[in-house]
Design an enzyme around this catalytic site. Structure first.
Site, PDB file in Angstrom:
ATOM      1  N   PRO A  59       0.848  -1.203   0.000  1.00  0.00           N
ATOM      2  CA  PRO A  59       0.000   0.000   0.000  1.00  0.00           C
ATOM      3  C   PRO A  59       0.879   1.246   0.000  1.00  0.00           C
ATOM      4  CG  PRO A  59       0.045  -1.001   2.181  1.00  0.00           C
ATOM      5  CD  PRO A  59       0.771  -1.937   1.279  1.00  0.00           C
ATOM      6  N   MET A  60       0.592   2.177  -0.910  1.00  0.00           N
ATOM      7  CA  MET A  60       1.358   3.423  -0.992  1.00  0.00           C
ATOM      8  C   MET A  60       0.408   4.581  -1.254  1.00  0.00           C
ATOM      9  SD  MET A  60       4.692   2.369  -3.260  1.00  0.00           S
ATOM     10  CE  MET A  60       3.807   1.268  -4.383  1.00  0.00           C
ATOM     11  N   VAL A  61       0.443   5.576  -0.379  1.00  0.00           N
ATOM     12  CA  VAL A  61      -0.412   6.751  -0.538  1.00  0.00           C
ATOM     13  C   VAL A  61      -0.094   7.434  -1.863  1.00  0.00           C
ATOM     14  CG1 VAL A  61      -0.971   9.026   0.409  1.00  0.00           C
ATOM     15  CG2 VAL A  61      -0.661   7.076   1.940  1.00  0.00           C
ATOM     16  N   GLU A 112      -3.696   3.520   1.687  1.00  0.00           N
ATOM     17  CA  GLU A 112      -4.454   3.613   2.933  1.00  0.00           C
ATOM     18  C   GLU A 112      -5.588   4.627   2.782  1.00  0.00           C
ATOM     19  OE1 GLU A 112      -3.738   4.777   7.638  1.00  0.00           O
ATOM     20  OE2 GLU A 112      -2.651   5.825   6.056  1.00  0.00           O
ATOM     21  N   CYS A 144       2.149   3.067   9.629  1.00  0.00           N
ATOM     22  CA  CYS A 144       2.441   4.392   9.082  1.00  0.00           C
ATOM     23  C   CYS A 144       2.954   5.315  10.189  1.00  0.00           C
ATOM     24  CB  CYS A 144       1.203   4.998   8.432  1.00  0.00           C
ATOM     25  SG  CYS A 144       1.504   6.646   7.740  1.00  0.00           S
ATOM     26  N   HIS A 195       6.932  -4.397   8.164  1.00  0.00           N
ATOM     27  CA  HIS A 195       7.955  -3.484   7.645  1.00  0.00           C
ATOM     28  C   HIS A 195       9.114  -3.529   8.640  1.00  0.00           C
ATOM     29  CE1 HIS A 195       9.036   0.463   5.506  1.00  0.00           C
ATOM     30  NE2 HIS A 195      10.066   0.138   6.279  1.00  0.00           N
ATOM     31  N   ARG A 233       8.569   0.992  -2.870  1.00  0.00           N
ATOM     32  CA  ARG A 233       9.267   1.953  -3.715  1.00  0.00           C
ATOM     33  C   ARG A 233       9.871   1.332  -4.974  1.00  0.00           C
ATOM     34  NH1 ARG A 233      13.565   3.944  -0.944  1.00  0.00           N
ATOM     35  NH2 ARG A 233      13.384   2.139   0.412  1.00  0.00           N
TER      36      ARG A 233
END
Length: 488
Positions: free
Chosen positions: A17-19, A42, A115, A182, A242
């Site tokens: 998941p990446m904003v 998110e 996060c 993570h 990334r």
């Protein structure tokens, strides 16, 4: 009937998941290149609970639309069995309500517990949850018991290995399907080394699948490196952020595609699913990276529309062709819908092509107020408004019933309130009753308001009770419909 196969979280390559990155075009592109599972960005529970689920027949998507008409979450059949909906939440009941809202359109639900950004932690979400195990347990247990889809969570590691393992063991007991880890503490950033030893300790301590995350900087430069990272952490699966953001073709076993081809493939999905140009530009800038100072990069930075972005990547003709196709489809669906409306239309409804323009009326005076006052004067029941929304373009129409007659405008409006005002105008004009427009001259409702204001001022000066009798106030308060807008 479609039978959903429960997600398996073992041996998978997963888009993290990446904003601002994990929107529909990027998720679909990752699936095309070989990702097994994709997580959306998110999305906050409170924002999602304000949304309405809408079937978009033109794009063939399911849209969750905010009151301001912004698309908060968009998905489609192509990803339905492989997309995990990640939410930010600090409340078990809100989390469950959101999960039930999206349950039929996604393959799983994830709670963000990693996060470290202030916008998340200040609301007790994200990494803030790591210091509140009781709340973690409450949220996850409620979701596991409340919906049928698999539940996961994504965490960061705690200051000590022992504390991290103990927390994960407690999380495992809630019944979740997998946990993504993570391998950094909440205060650490990408330039800090990922703690593979801690992820490995977690993997060896629990029986549920552990998804290793955080390896883009130290490990993952190409497809084969995902397996290296998986072995170093003893994890069941690998989740990358990334490295996939920079080039989503990292999921290809055969190796990277040329970046130009990747960006063009991404833009095709952008056009296919009407992605907002600002989000598109952001994602393309992440792919270009060091090339942002080139002529192409500067043109991309200056682009102010999807069309201009397409021209930067020599896709102007494709933009025109795709736009024409969807305009034709929209027109066809509108025609079909209008035909259906005409066939189903109640012949007793009195129709007129009108719209409410508030600039034509005094402040705070509306046709609905005039219609309500007329009904009271004539001793009719108050007007009843029935409003529906059209799924195709999310426009509204309203039918008002007055003295057992029905009235509506043939023009559809962008809001429920505007549609009701238009219906009131049709009724008033049919009856030949003033509707309060400025061009009609002296406005008796305004005069009544002025008199009422003066009376209240006099009463206040004499220290009298400020409360106004309810039968007087009712003349000046616009009635609003209590009816919910039904889904079509």
């Amino acid at each position: 009937m479609t039978v959903n196969t429960p997600l398996c979280f073992r041996g998978k390559k997963i888009l993290a998941p990446m904003v601002r990155v994990g929107t529909l075009p990027m998720r679909l592109l990752a699936l095309d290149y070989g990702a097994d599972i994709v997580y959306c960005e998110e999305l906050i529970d409170i924002k999602m609970l304000q949304c309405k689920r809408v079937i978009n027949e033109v794009l063939e998507t399911v849209d969750f639309v905010a009151p301001n008409e912004r698309i908060v979450f968009r998905t489609c059949e192509r990803e339905r069995e492989r997309v995990v909906f990640q939410m930010g939440s600090a409340d078990a009941e809100r989390a469950l309500a959101v999960a039930k809202l999206v349950e039929s359109d996604v393959a799983g639900i994830d709670i963000n517990m990693g996060c470290p950004k202030e916008y998340s932690t200040k609301a007790s979400m994200g990494a803030a949850l790591l210091s509140d195990p009781d709340k973690i347990e409450s949220i996850l247990t409620t979701l596991v018991k409340g919906i049928c889809k698999p539940i996961t969570c994504k965490i960061r590691i705690l200051p000590s290995v022992e504390d991290t393992v103990n927390l994960v063991k407690r999380i495992e007991k809630t019944g979740i399907a997998a946990i993504a880890v993570h391998g950094r503490k909440k205060e650490e950033r990408p330039q800090h080394p990922v703690h593979c030893d801690v992820i490995k300790a977690i993997s060896e301590a629990v029986s549920i699948p552990v998804i290793a995350n955080g390896g883009s900087h130290d490990f993952i430069k190409e497809y084969a490196d995902m397996e290296t990272f998986q072995k170093a952490t003893a994890a069941s699966s690998v989740m990358i952020a990334r490295a996939a953001m920079w080039n989503p073709s990292i999921f290809r076993k055969e190796g990277f595609c040329p970046l130009k081809d990747v960006m063009q493939d991404y833009i095709k999905y952008v056009l296919r699913y009407d992605n907002h140009y600002t989000n598109t530009k952001y994602c393309l800038c992440q792919m270009l990276r060091e090339q942002l100072e080139t002529t192409q990069g500067k043109k991309l930075h200056a682009a102010q529309s999807t069309q201009e972005i397409c021209e930067v990547f020599e896709m102007g003709d494709f933009y025109e062709e795709t736009t024409a196709i969807f305009e034709a489809k929209k027109t066809s669906l509108e025609t079909k819908m209008q035909d259906e409306d005409d066939q189903m239309e109640d012949p007793d409804v009195i129709k007129m092509a009108v719209r409410f323009d508030k600039r034509e009326y005094p402040p705070q005076i509306t046709p609905k107020m005039y219609l309500l006052e007329w009904c009271r004067k004539e001793k009719h029941p108050q007007p009843v408004y029935e409003t529906v929304q059209r799924p195709l373009d999310r426009l509204f129409t309203s039918v008002v019933t007055v003295a057992e007659r029905k009235y509506r405008s043939t023009l559809w409006d962008k809001s429920k309130k505007l549609a009701e005002q238009a219906a009131a105008i049709v009724c008033l004009r049919t009856l030949g009753v003033p509707e309060g427009k400025l061009c009609e001259g002296e406005n008796h409702l305004i005069n009544k308001r002025k008199r009422g204001d003066q009376e209240r001022l006099i009463s206040r000066d004499h220290g009298e009770d400020l409360a106004e009798p309810s039968h007087k106030k009712a003349n000046f308060i616009e009635e609003t419909s209590d009816m919910n807008v039904p889904k079509m």
